[in-house]
Design a protein around this motif. Structure first.
Motif, PDB file in Angstrom:
ATOM      1  N   THR A   1     -15.805 146.388  62.671  1.00  0.00           N
ATOM      2  CA  THR A   1     -15.437 147.802  62.204  1.00  0.00           C
ATOM      3  C   THR A   1     -14.807 147.512  60.977  1.00  0.00           C
ATOM      4  N   ASP A   2     -14.531 146.483  60.490  1.00  0.00           N
ATOM      5  CA  ASP A   2     -13.747 146.238  59.337  1.00  0.00           C
ATOM      6  C   ASP A   2     -14.458 146.851  58.014  1.00  0.00           C
ATOM      7  N   ASP A   3     -13.661 147.572  57.116  1.00  0.00           N
ATOM      8  CA  ASP A   3     -14.349 147.924  55.956  1.00  0.00           C
ATOM      9  C   ASP A   3     -14.424 146.922  54.984  1.00  0.00           C
ATOM     10  N   ALA A   4     -15.251 147.046  54.054  1.00  0.00           N
ATOM     11  CA  ALA A   4     -15.262 146.230  52.889  1.00  0.00           C
ATOM     12  C   ALA A   4     -14.450 145.537  52.283  1.00  0.00           C
ATOM     13  N   ASP A   5     -13.447 146.270  51.936  1.00  0.00           N
ATOM     14  CA  ASP A   5     -12.102 145.803  51.427  1.00  0.00           C
ATOM     15  C   ASP A   5     -11.502 144.720  52.358  1.00  0.00           C
ATOM     16  N   THR A   6     -11.293 145.040  53.445  1.00  0.00           N
ATOM     17  CA  THR A   6     -10.613 144.426  54.628  1.00  0.00           C
ATOM     18  C   THR A   6     -11.369 143.136  54.743  1.00  0.00           C
TER      19      THR A   6
ATOM     20  N   ALA B   1     -13.378 141.397  52.719  1.00  0.00           N
ATOM     21  CA  ALA B   1     -13.197 140.718  51.503  1.00  0.00           C
ATOM     22  C   ALA B   1     -11.569 139.966  51.357  1.00  0.00           C
ATOM     23  N   LYS B   2     -10.837 141.046  51.843  1.00  0.00           N
ATOM     24  CA  LYS B   2      -9.151 140.423  52.051  1.00  0.00           C
ATOM     25  C   LYS B   2      -9.042 139.308  52.871  1.00  0.00           C
ATOM     26  N   LYS B   3      -9.587 139.363  53.969  1.00  0.00           N
ATOM     27  CA  LYS B   3      -9.231 138.349  55.075  1.00  0.00           C
ATOM     28  C   LYS B   3     -10.062 136.995  54.609  1.00  0.00           C
ATOM     29  N   PHE B   4     -11.251 137.102  54.176  1.00  0.00           N
ATOM     30  CA  PHE B   4     -11.820 135.658  53.822  1.00  0.00           C
ATOM     31  C   PHE B   4     -11.093 135.050  52.502  1.00  0.00           C
ATOM     32  N   LYS B   5     -10.610 135.967  51.499  1.00  0.00           N
ATOM     33  CA  LYS B   5      -9.752 135.359  50.356  1.00  0.00           C
ATOM     34  C   LYS B   5      -8.636 134.717  50.945  1.00  0.00           C
ATOM     35  N   LYS B   6      -7.995 135.282  52.051  1.00  0.00           N
ATOM     36  CA  LYS B   6      -6.753 134.803  52.518  1.00  0.00           C
ATOM     37  C   LYS B   6      -6.933 133.729  53.851  1.00  0.00           C
ATOM     38  N   ALA B   7      -8.130 133.629  53.907  1.00  0.00           N
ATOM     39  CA  ALA B   7      -8.356 132.641  55.215  1.00  0.00           C
ATOM     40  C   ALA B   7      -7.660 131.258  54.839  1.00  0.00           C
ATOM     41  N   ARG B   8      -7.241 130.480  55.873  1.00  0.00           N
ATOM     42  CA  ARG B   8      -6.692 129.280  55.593  1.00  0.00           C
ATOM     43  C   ARG B   8      -7.588 128.247  55.156  1.00  0.00           C
ATOM     44  N   THR B   9      -7.415 127.320  54.251  1.00  0.00           N
ATOM     45  CA  THR B   9      -8.240 126.212  53.828  1.00  0.00           C
ATOM     46  C   THR B   9      -7.359 124.852  53.474  1.00  0.00           C
ATOM     47  N   ASP B  10      -7.925 124.123  52.919  1.00  0.00           N
ATOM     48  CA  ASP B  10      -7.000 122.877  52.377  1.00  0.00           C
ATOM     49  C   ASP B  10      -7.273 122.860  51.106  1.00  0.00           C
ATOM     50  N   PRO B  11      -6.264 121.968  50.487  1.00  0.00           N
ATOM     51  CA  PRO B  11      -6.614 121.871  48.809  1.00  0.00           C
ATOM     52  C   PRO B  11      -7.848 121.074  48.062  1.00  0.00           C
ATOM     53  N   GLU B  12      -8.396 120.492  49.067  1.00  0.00           N
ATOM     54  CA  GLU B  12      -9.481 119.506  48.368  1.00  0.00           C
ATOM     55  C   GLU B  12     -10.799 120.489  48.134  1.00  0.00           C
ATOM     56  N   PRO B  13     -11.693 120.228  47.459  1.00  0.00           N
ATOM     57  CA  PRO B  13     -12.909 121.026  47.093  1.00  0.00           C
ATOM     58  C   PRO B  13     -14.202 120.699  48.073  1.00  0.00           C
ATOM     59  N   LEU B  14     -15.094 121.243  48.200  1.00  0.00           N
ATOM     60  CA  LEU B  14     -16.164 121.057  49.137  1.00  0.00           C
ATOM     61  C   LEU B  14     -16.856 119.787  48.787  1.00  0.00           C
ATOM     62  N   PRO B  15     -17.087 119.087  49.611  1.00  0.00           N
ATOM     63  CA  PRO B  15     -17.539 117.637  49.449  1.00  0.00           C
ATOM     64  C   PRO B  15     -19.111 117.673  49.122  1.00  0.00           C
TER      65      PRO B  15
ATOM     66  N   LEU C   1     -18.263 133.770  49.535  1.00  0.00           N
ATOM     67  CA  LEU C   1     -18.415 134.171  50.977  1.00  0.00           C
ATOM     68  C   LEU C   1     -18.209 135.766  51.463  1.00  0.00           C
ATOM     69  N   ALA C   2     -16.881 136.037  50.927  1.00  0.00           N
ATOM     70  CA  ALA C   2     -16.509 137.463  50.913  1.00  0.00           C
ATOM     71  C   ALA C   2     -17.689 138.351  50.310  1.00  0.00           C
ATOM     72  N   ASP C   3     -18.174 138.180  49.224  1.00  0.00           N
ATOM     73  CA  ASP C   3     -19.230 139.156  48.774  1.00  0.00           C
ATOM     74  C   ASP C   3     -20.419 139.017  49.838  1.00  0.00           C
ATOM     75  N   LEU C   4     -20.815 138.076  50.459  1.00  0.00           N
ATOM     76  CA  LEU C   4     -21.956 137.864  51.190  1.00  0.00           C
ATOM     77  C   LEU C   4     -21.670 138.546  52.663  1.00  0.00           C
ATOM     78  N   ALA C   5     -20.527 138.257  53.331  1.00  0.00           N
ATOM     79  CA  ALA C   5     -19.962 139.117  54.213  1.00  0.00           C
ATOM     80  C   ALA C   5     -19.925 140.536  53.994  1.00  0.00           C
ATOM     81  N   VAL C   6     -19.438 141.100  53.026  1.00  0.00           N
ATOM     82  CA  VAL C   6     -19.645 142.535  52.691  1.00  0.00           C
ATOM     83  C   VAL C   6     -20.952 142.956  52.732  1.00  0.00           C
ATOM     84  N   GLU C   7     -21.929 142.270  52.128  1.00  0.00           N
ATOM     85  CA  GLU C   7     -23.205 142.729  52.155  1.00  0.00           C
ATOM     86  C   GLU C   7     -23.957 142.772  53.382  1.00  0.00           C
TER      87      GLU C   7
END
Length: 339
Positions: free
Chosen positions: A216-221, A223-237, A283-289
């Motif tokens: 039920t999250d709206d588009a802004d929510t 996008a915000k959650k994915f952009k703030k999702a925890r990751t690590d400092p390494e780029p994608l392999p 990923l955020a754009d894809l999820a919103v779409e």
């Protein structure tokens, strides 16, 4: 016992507690929608009897049941192609569960890991329903002679128990009446993990709303959650093997793969060497779409609860038509008189 041929039939359900998450969608509902177009009869259920194994506020339970149904409908479950209903409207589930309570062994229930996890240190204060609910789950499946159950890895043990109950019933009564149901576990995001801790499954009941995507999250929510999702400092392999010990990174790649109907290997090939500053916004754009239209349609459906109830009621009628002769024959096999 003579060999029995069972028509391919799928059964699966979702418990109405806490709201639908991206984990429910990618791990279950998305696959259910796809199976509608395959060579199965598909039966999908809101398992409200399972919900009451722990205390539920009655008004909230009714609302949550409708919300899960709305989520399934908005995601593409077609009540003309599939049988869609809530469990408590089909009394045969509870009747067959009692018979299976008398077939299943206490030792089998003692080995169920989900009971241990949910009951914790207060197992003796848990409801008898919470302890015995795997027997009801077996009844949910076998009441329709379901041959396949799409499940997450964490539910595989319950399908194995269902097979044990079917095997023992068939052996005890000398008739191959119930099928040995097969679990269907496939896809890149069958187990969606917490956005804050990649070692934990995304849950409706997690402490922080930022650790999950609600349907039920709206588009802004979103996008915000994915952009703030925890990751690590390494780029994608460059290969998937490079994510072996990077749980949060692997989770986001798997989510992207499932939302875009690709393999995780294909996503890595596309984004090899990319940093999170590039991948997370994509990923955020894809999820919103993909998810925003579902959230919008859920809201529309929830504004008309009478229509949801009508569809669930009609689905329950169709479910009873399938279930009644199977339960009647079960009573005959066991020796229970039906006058």
């Amino acid at each position: 016992m003579s060999e029995t041929k069972f028509a391919p039939r799928v059964f699966s359900g979702i418990k109405p507690s806490g709201g639908l998450t991206l984990g429910n969608y990618l791990g279950a509902i998305k696959r259910w929608v796809e199976m509608q177009g395959e060579s199965y009869e598909t039966i999908y259920c809101v398992v409200d009897l399972h919900a009451i194994t722990v205390w539920q506020d009655p008004k909230e339970l009714a609302r949550a049941t409708r919300e899960v149904a709305a989520g399934m409908l908005a995601s593409g479950i077609d009540p003309e192609k599939s049988v869609l209903f809530n469990q408590s409207q089909v009394a045969q589930h509870a009747e067959l569960a009692w018979i299976f309570n008398c077939v299943a062994r206490v030792g089998w229930m003692d080995r169920m890991t989900q009971f241990k996890e949910k009951a914790g240190k207060n197992a003796e204060k848990s409801s008898l329903g919470l302890y015995a609910y795997p027997s009801l789950m077996a009844a949910d499946i076998l009441l329709y002679h379901a041959t396949h159950v799409p499940v997450g890895e964490d539910q595989k043990q319950h399908v194995e128990l269902t097979r044990d109950i079917a095997t023992k019933f068939n052996h005890d009564f000398g008739e191959e009446f119930f099928p040995l149901t097969e679990p269907v576990i496939e896809g890149p995001a069958m187990r969606v993990m917490n956005l804050r801790d990649g070692s934990k499954k995304m849950s409706k009941s997690g402490e922080s709303d930022m650790e999950r995507i609600n349907m039920t999250d709206d588009a802004d929510t979103i996008a915000k959650k994915f952009k703030k999702a925890r990751t690590d400092p390494e780029p994608l392999p460059e290969t998937l093997d490079g994510l072996k010990d990077r749980a949060e990174a692997r989770n986001l790649v798997d989510i992207y793969a499932s939302l875009s109907n690709q393999s995780s290997e294909a996503v890595i090939a596309e984004y090899a060497g990319a940093g999170w500053g590039k991948f997370k916004p994509a990923l955020a754009d894809l999820a919103v779409e993909k998810l925003s239209p579902i959230a919008t349609d859920m809201k529309r459906l929830m504004d008309d609860p009478a229509e949801i109830d009508r569809l669930l009621g009609r689905g329950a009628e169709r479910a009873r038509e399938i279930a009644s002769p199977i339960l009647d024959r079960t009573h005959e096999i066991v020796g229970l008189i039906r006058s």
